[in-house]
Design a protein around this motif. Sequence first.
Motif, PDB file in Angstrom:
ATOM      1  N   GLU A  58     -62.548  38.332 -21.978  1.00  0.00           N
ATOM      2  CA  GLU A  58     -61.993  37.551 -20.943  1.00  0.00           C
ATOM      3  C   GLU A  58     -60.534  38.402 -20.576  1.00  0.00           C
ATOM      4  O   GLU A  58     -59.905  39.055 -21.356  1.00  0.00           O
ATOM      5  CB  GLU A  58     -61.458  36.104 -21.681  1.00  0.00           C
ATOM      6  CG  GLU A  58     -62.439  35.180 -21.914  1.00  0.00           C
ATOM      7  CD  GLU A  58     -62.117  34.059 -22.781  1.00  0.00           C
ATOM      8  OE1 GLU A  58     -60.889  33.851 -22.582  1.00  0.00           O
ATOM      9  OE2 GLU A  58     -62.714  33.408 -23.356  1.00  0.00           O
ATOM     10  N   VAL A  73     -64.055  34.661 -16.913  1.00  0.00           N
ATOM     11  CA  VAL A  73     -63.074  33.669 -16.918  1.00  0.00           C
ATOM     12  C   VAL A  73     -63.141  32.915 -18.247  1.00  0.00           C
ATOM     13  O   VAL A  73     -61.811  32.904 -18.613  1.00  0.00           O
ATOM     14  CB  VAL A  73     -63.479  32.639 -15.856  1.00  0.00           C
ATOM     15  CG1 VAL A  73     -62.501  31.535 -15.809  1.00  0.00           C
ATOM     16  CG2 VAL A  73     -63.730  33.404 -14.507  1.00  0.00           C
ATOM     17  N   GLU A  74     -64.163  32.969 -18.808  1.00  0.00           N
ATOM     18  CA  GLU A  74     -64.056  31.917 -20.081  1.00  0.00           C
ATOM     19  C   GLU A  74     -65.173  32.363 -20.833  1.00  0.00           C
ATOM     20  O   GLU A  74     -66.394  32.441 -20.444  1.00  0.00           O
ATOM     21  CB  GLU A  74     -63.839  30.567 -19.818  1.00  0.00           C
ATOM     22  CG  GLU A  74     -63.618  29.920 -21.111  1.00  0.00           C
ATOM     23  CD  GLU A  74     -63.456  28.253 -20.652  1.00  0.00           C
ATOM     24  OE1 GLU A  74     -63.269  27.308 -21.633  1.00  0.00           O
ATOM     25  OE2 GLU A  74     -63.312  27.843 -19.501  1.00  0.00           O
ATOM     26  N   ARG A  76     -67.357  30.423 -24.151  1.00  0.00           N
ATOM     27  CA  ARG A  76     -67.279  29.491 -25.007  1.00  0.00           C
ATOM     28  C   ARG A  76     -68.540  29.631 -25.935  1.00  0.00           C
ATOM     29  O   ARG A  76     -69.607  29.165 -25.515  1.00  0.00           O
ATOM     30  CB  ARG A  76     -67.264  28.120 -24.325  1.00  0.00           C
ATOM     31  CG  ARG A  76     -66.275  27.640 -23.648  1.00  0.00           C
ATOM     32  CD  ARG A  76     -66.281  26.233 -23.055  1.00  0.00           C
ATOM     33  NE  ARG A  76     -65.539  26.287 -21.858  1.00  0.00           N
ATOM     34  CZ  ARG A  76     -66.083  25.244 -20.904  1.00  0.00           C
ATOM     35  NH1 ARG A  76     -66.895  24.501 -20.980  1.00  0.00           N
ATOM     36  NH2 ARG A  76     -65.293  25.481 -19.669  1.00  0.00           N
ATOM     37  N   THR A  79     -71.798  30.621 -24.266  1.00  0.00           N
ATOM     38  CA  THR A  79     -71.792  30.448 -22.822  1.00  0.00           C
ATOM     39  C   THR A  79     -70.558  31.234 -22.295  1.00  0.00           C
ATOM     40  O   THR A  79     -69.529  31.084 -22.851  1.00  0.00           O
ATOM     41  CB  THR A  79     -71.748  28.975 -22.491  1.00  0.00           C
ATOM     42  OG1 THR A  79     -72.817  28.263 -23.121  1.00  0.00           O
ATOM     43  CG2 THR A  79     -71.852  28.547 -21.076  1.00  0.00           C
ATOM     44  N   VAL A  81     -68.284  31.869 -18.444  1.00  0.00           N
ATOM     45  CA  VAL A  81     -67.959  31.627 -16.977  1.00  0.00           C
ATOM     46  C   VAL A  81     -67.788  33.127 -16.413  1.00  0.00           C
ATOM     47  O   VAL A  81     -66.858  33.732 -16.804  1.00  0.00           O
ATOM     48  CB  VAL A  81     -67.073  30.830 -16.622  1.00  0.00           C
ATOM     49  CG1 VAL A  81     -66.822  30.623 -15.362  1.00  0.00           C
ATOM     50  CG2 VAL A  81     -67.268  29.453 -17.322  1.00  0.00           C
ATOM     51  N   ARG A  83     -66.886  35.219 -12.842  1.00  0.00           N
ATOM     52  CA  ARG A  83     -66.446  35.391 -11.270  1.00  0.00           C
ATOM     53  C   ARG A  83     -66.741  36.707 -10.702  1.00  0.00           C
ATOM     54  O   ARG A  83     -66.344  37.739 -11.265  1.00  0.00           O
ATOM     55  CB  ARG A  83     -65.119  34.869 -11.281  1.00  0.00           C
ATOM     56  CG  ARG A  83     -64.658  34.936  -9.850  1.00  0.00           C
ATOM     57  CD  ARG A  83     -63.194  34.564  -9.606  1.00  0.00           C
ATOM     58  NE  ARG A  83     -62.797  33.209 -10.306  1.00  0.00           N
ATOM     59  CZ  ARG A  83     -62.109  32.878 -10.953  1.00  0.00           C
ATOM     60  NH1 ARG A  83     -61.219  33.769 -11.527  1.00  0.00           N
ATOM     61  NH2 ARG A  83     -62.057  31.620 -11.464  1.00  0.00           N
TER      62      ARG A  83
END
Length: 88
Positions: A58, A73-74, A76, A79, A81, A83
């Motif tokens: 990140e 981006v993140e 978790r 999982t 995210v 970009r």
Amino acid sequence: MEVPASYGLGPIEVTAVGGDEVEMVAPVHGSGYSIAGCSGGGSVTSWGGGGVRLRCGEGPAATLNDAMRLTVVEVRGTTAVLRVAPAF
């Protein structure tokens, strides 16, 4: 994940997500590639052509081939995210 051919890479495949990192591989089109901003390196991939393996956490975006910015981006669990945007 498909990316525009102008980025110099084929589809990006996420191979692992864990901790605060995402590992990805992609075939490279053309004679070379450049990476700045996350750990990465080149390799000959199992699908027979030149490829790149990236491991990014990140934070700040990685710039690939001076054409594409990839940001984790993140993260978790398993999982993430991501970009993807033009580098300019």
